[in-house]
Scaffold this motif. Structure first.
Motif, short mmCIF file in Angstrom:
data_model
loop_
_atom_site.label_atom_id
_atom_site.label_comp_id
_atom_site.label_asym_id
_atom_site.label_seq_id
_atom_site.Cartn_x
_atom_site.Cartn_y
_atom_site.Cartn_z
N ALA A 1 34.88 9.48 7.21
CA ALA A 1 36.46 10.35 8.22
C ALA A 1 36.73 9.40 9.62
O ALA A 1 38.74 9.46 9.82
CB ALA A 1 36.31 12.09 8.77
N ASN A 2 35.60 8.86 10.09
CA ASN A 2 36.39 8.43 10.58
C ASN A 2 36.96 6.79 10.63
O ASN A 2 37.87 6.80 11.26
CB ASN A 2 35.10 7.84 11.66
CG ASN A 2 35.37 7.16 12.74
OD1 ASN A 2 35.37 7.76 13.78
ND2 ASN A 2 34.40 5.86 13.28
N ARG B 1 34.59 -10.13 -0.51
CA ARG B 1 33.32 -9.74 0.03
C ARG B 1 33.17 -8.67 -0.17
O ARG B 1 33.87 -7.85 0.57
CB ARG B 1 33.98 -11.16 0.93
CG ARG B 1 32.36 -10.86 1.61
CD ARG B 1 32.92 -11.92 3.59
NE ARG B 1 32.72 -12.83 3.09
CZ ARG B 1 33.40 -13.92 4.38
NH1 ARG B 1 33.17 -12.94 5.01
NH2 ARG B 1 33.29 -14.80 3.92
N ASN B 2 31.70 -8.07 0.09
CA ASN B 2 31.46 -7.21 0.47
C ASN B 2 30.75 -7.24 2.47
O ASN B 2 29.41 -7.80 2.13
CB ASN B 2 29.80 -7.00 -0.68
CG ASN B 2 29.15 -5.30 0.55
OD1 ASN B 2 29.43 -4.60 0.88
ND2 ASN B 2 28.34 -4.54 -0.66
N CYS B 3 31.99 -6.24 2.93
CA CYS B 3 31.72 -6.62 3.94
C CYS B 3 30.89 -5.10 4.39
O CYS B 3 31.23 -4.63 6.18
CB CYS B 3 32.84 -6.46 4.93
SG CYS B 3 33.73 -8.42 3.93
N GLY B 4 31.15 -4.39 3.98
CA GLY B 4 30.04 -2.61 4.46
C GLY B 4 31.19 -2.15 5.45
O GLY B 4 32.05 -2.16 4.38
N ASN B 5 30.86 -1.98 5.99
CA ASN B 5 31.33 -0.69 6.82
C ASN B 5 31.86 -2.19 8.56
O ASN B 5 31.25 -1.73 9.41
CB ASN B 5 31.08 0.33 7.59
CG ASN B 5 31.66 1.36 7.93
OD1 ASN B 5 32.88 0.62 8.54
ND2 ASN B 5 31.48 2.63 8.87
N PRO B 6 33.13 -2.83 8.12
CA PRO B 6 32.86 -4.06 9.66
C PRO B 6 33.64 -3.40 10.42
O PRO B 6 33.22 -4.15 11.54
CB PRO B 6 33.85 -5.20 8.95
CG PRO B 6 34.80 -3.73 7.90
CD PRO B 6 33.84 -3.00 7.77
N GLY B 7 33.97 -2.22 10.94
CA GLY B 7 34.41 -1.61 12.00
C GLY B 7 35.68 -1.82 12.15
O GLY B 7 36.27 -1.64 11.33
N GLY B 8 36.64 -1.91 13.42
CA GLY B 8 38.02 -1.20 13.36
C GLY B 8 38.82 -2.80 12.67
O GLY B 8 38.37 -3.67 12.10
#
Length: 371
Positions: A232-233, A351-358
């Motif tokens: 959601a974020n 590439r699996n970057c997970g939750n990289p941020g903004g």
């Protein structure tokens, strides 16, 4: 026949149905869905890790109450009704503001605005003999936990987050615990050549929900769950910037794929699919922005349907539509193939970057790829 298909479908989702719903109060159980539903159950299960053992011994989450009056009109969060032992009520009252911060930090968004104390007896914790001690995490995980919480200023909150991170590492419950596992224990993906099956999963499929031009040089695939607070974020705070900087400029295509982490998220995904290709992204945005409201309602599915019907989505038959469920299962199967374990998980150019941020972090990844 249709009932059998749906039953098999739910069993197939992620291949993890029992594991993913283990953190929820089962439907049909007495008290299920009342006073907060899944978030309340998570609070009860991890109360000690959130607030610390001393406070947990003197208090127990009892219910999540909807805001009323002017506060409700302004979109205020819920009120947590907290049962406290009489002798500790004054001390906990003084700490209520800090406890609100800890609860909201655990969920990754504003779940509550206030705490209402009620005095009463506190059920004793299970005896040590019936609660096996979790093994300590390996040294590498312990170091990652310490690094992740180093910037937290509040020493009590830092200690609580570290304890919770340790619990996640030891018990492997990062999916059920939602986004906090992502916050504390994001793993660096291993660089390896994708298999033929993985390569197919990383390609845009005909039934994918895609933003952007077909000839864009970069591809971002996001696996999400509609009950995940960090998803959601991402939808509210990150995706608009991604669209502006990369999608609208023709640099990237963005694909949303379902990876529901529990049965409520599966139903939410079905409702989103019900909006059709043209209304999918707007519907996802509405569901994420109203996540706290429907997730803490006594009947989450009914509340979601009510929200969507106000926007013209005929949600009545969505939850019995096997075609919509088949689409969700297909998304989850590609996620399984790619090794998705938590949400959100982004694949950037494979590439699996997970939750990289903004958007800036995503831009750096693209620059490092020379794209």
């Amino acid at each position: 026949m249709k009932g059998s298909m749906r039953e098999n479908g739910f069993r197939a989702i992620g291949g993890l149905t029992r594991q993913l719903t283990s953190g929820l109060v089962p439907k049909g159980r007495k008290g299920a869905g009342k006073g907060g539903g899944a978030p309340l159950h998570r609070l009860k299960a991890d109360w000690s890790a959130i607030v610390g053992a001393e406070i947990a011994r003197a208090s127990q989450p009892e219910a999540l109450l909807a805001s009323r009056g002017a506060r409700a009109a302004h979109g205020a969060g819920k009120t947590l009704r907290l049962r406290v032992a009489g002798a500790a009520s004054l001390e906990i009252q003084h700490m209520s503001g800090r406890l609100v911060e800890r609860v909201n930090g655990y969920f990754g968004h504003r779940l509550i605005d206030d705490i209402r104390l009620v005095q009463g007896g506190i059920a004793p914790a299970p005896a040590a003999s019936t609660t096996p001690r979790l093994p300590d995490p390996d040294p590498a995980s312990a170091r990652r936990i310490a690094e992740r919480v180093e910037t937290v200023q509040d020493p009590d909150l830092k200690a609580a987050l570290a304890r919770l991170g340790t619990r996640i590492a030891a018990s492997r419950r990062s999916v059920v615990l939602g986004g906090l596992g992502t916050l504390l224990l994001a793993r660096a993906p291993r660089a390896q050549q994708p298999t033929e099956e993985q390569a197919r999963a990383l390609a845009v499929r005909p039934d994918d929900h895609v933003l952007g031009k077909p000839d864009a040089p970069n591809l971002i695939i996001d696996y999400f769950s509609l009950t995940c607070p960090h998803c959601a974020n991402f939808a509210a705070a990150v995706l608009p910037g991604v669209r502006k900087q990369f999608v609208d400029t023709g640099q990237a295509r963005f694909v949303y794929r379902h990876f529901p982490s529990d049965s409520i998220a599966t139903h939410a995904s079905q409702l989103a699919e019900c909006a059709g290709p043209n209304g999918f992204f707007d519907t996802i945005d509405v569901l994420f922005r109203s996540q706290v409201d429907w997730l803490t309602a006594s009947e989450p599915e009914a509340e979601m349907a009510k929200i969507l019907e106000k926007r013209g989505v005929a949600a009545g038959q969505c939850l019995t539509n096997d075609r919509l469920l088949d689409k969700i299962i297909a998304d989850v199967e590609t996620g399984q193939t790619l090794g998705v374990h938590q949400t959100p998980t982004l694949f950037i150019n494979g590439r699996n970057c997970g939750n990289p941020g903004g958007p800036d972090a995503i831009g750096k990844i693209l620059r490092d790829m020379d794209r």
